[in-house]
Design an enzyme around this catalytic site. Sequence first.
Site, PDB file in Angstrom:
ATOM      1  N   ASN A  83       0.831  -1.192   0.000  1.00 45.43           N
ATOM      2  CA  ASN A  83       0.000   0.000   0.000  1.00 45.43           C
ATOM      3  C   ASN A  83       0.876   1.257   0.000  1.00 45.43           C
ATOM      4  O   ASN A  83       2.102   1.172  -0.058  1.00 45.43           O
ATOM      5  CB  ASN A  83      -0.946  -0.045   1.207  1.00 45.43           C
ATOM      6  N   HIS A 113      23.865   1.692  10.138  1.00 41.74           N
ATOM      7  CA  HIS A 113      25.084   2.467  10.407  1.00 41.74           C
ATOM      8  C   HIS A 113      25.663   2.026  11.754  1.00 41.74           C
ATOM      9  O   HIS A 113      24.922   1.607  12.642  1.00 41.74           O
ATOM     10  CB  HIS A 113      24.767   3.966  10.448  1.00 41.74           C
ATOM     11  N   THR A 163      12.611  -6.205  15.495  1.00 39.74           N
ATOM     12  CA  THR A 163      14.048  -6.206  15.770  1.00 39.74           C
ATOM     13  C   THR A 163      14.599  -7.609  15.972  1.00 39.74           C
ATOM     14  O   THR A 163      15.806  -7.779  16.140  1.00 39.74           O
ATOM     15  CB  THR A 163      14.365  -5.371  17.031  1.00 39.74           C
ATOM     16  N   ARG A 178      13.279   0.516  23.974  1.00 36.04           N
ATOM     17  CA  ARG A 178      13.514   0.865  25.372  1.00 36.04           C
ATOM     18  C   ARG A 178      15.013   0.930  25.602  1.00 36.04           C
ATOM     19  O   ARG A 178      15.783   0.404  24.803  1.00 36.04           O
ATOM     20  CB  ARG A 178      12.873  -0.151  26.319  1.00 36.04           C
ATOM     21  N   ARG A 181      21.145  -0.436  27.152  1.00 39.11           N
ATOM     22  CA  ARG A 181      22.475  -0.317  27.733  1.00 39.11           C
ATOM     23  C   ARG A 181      23.109   0.979  27.259  1.00 39.11           C
ATOM     24  O   ARG A 181      22.618   1.622  26.342  1.00 39.11           O
ATOM     25  CB  ARG A 181      23.370  -1.496  27.330  1.00 39.11           C
TER      26      ARG A 181
END
Length: 202
Positions: A83, A113, A163, A178, A181
Amino acid sequence: MNQKERMLAGLPYRPGHDGLRELYLNCRRLVYAYNNLHPDKIGERDDLIRRILGKCGERVAVEPPFHCDYGVHIEVGDNFFANFNCVILDVARVMIGKNVMFAPNVGIYAAGHPVHWQSRNSGYEYGREITIGDNVWLGGNVIVNPGINIGNNVVVGSGSVVTRDIPDNMLAAGNPCRVLREITDQDRKYYFRNLEFDVEDY
C-alpha cells in the site's frame, strides 16, 4: 573487493563508489516515473515496477508513492501488494515470498550504520539481508530492521518495530524500543551487532 561487492557481502562499505551512484540514480529515475504516473495510465505501472525490482512474480501491485535505494536487490513473489508510502532500503537483498501484503507506511530497512559516532562519521555503512516468508501481512507503519527473517504465515500488528526474527505461524505486535544499555568506546569496533570492522579507517 570493491565497494559494491562489499555492500552485497554485508561488509562495511562506502556508498557512491564502484557503480553504486549510477545504479542509485537509475533507480531514482524509474521510481520518479512510477510515482508520477498519471492515474489514467495505471496500465503502465506493471512494466515500470518490473523494471525497478530485481525479481517479480505474477500479480504484483505497489501503490505509489514507493521508494527504494537500488530496486534490483528486491525480490517479490506472486500476489504481492504494498500500500501507499512503502519504503524498502535495499542495500542488501530483500526477499519477499508469495501472498504478502504490506499496509501503508511499511518500512523494510536492510541498511544500517555503526552505533559509535566515530565509526558512523567515517562514512561506512552496512546492509544485512531481510527475508519475509509466504502469506505474511505487515500492518500499517511496521518497520523491519536489518538482518531480520520473518517466517511463513505471520501477521505483524500495526506500528510494530521488528528487531528479532519471527518464526512461522505467529501473530506478533508491539514496539520493543527501550533503553537497553550504555554505548561505550567498545562499540566503536563493531559495524553490526557483534560483527567487527574488517577495515582500519573507520
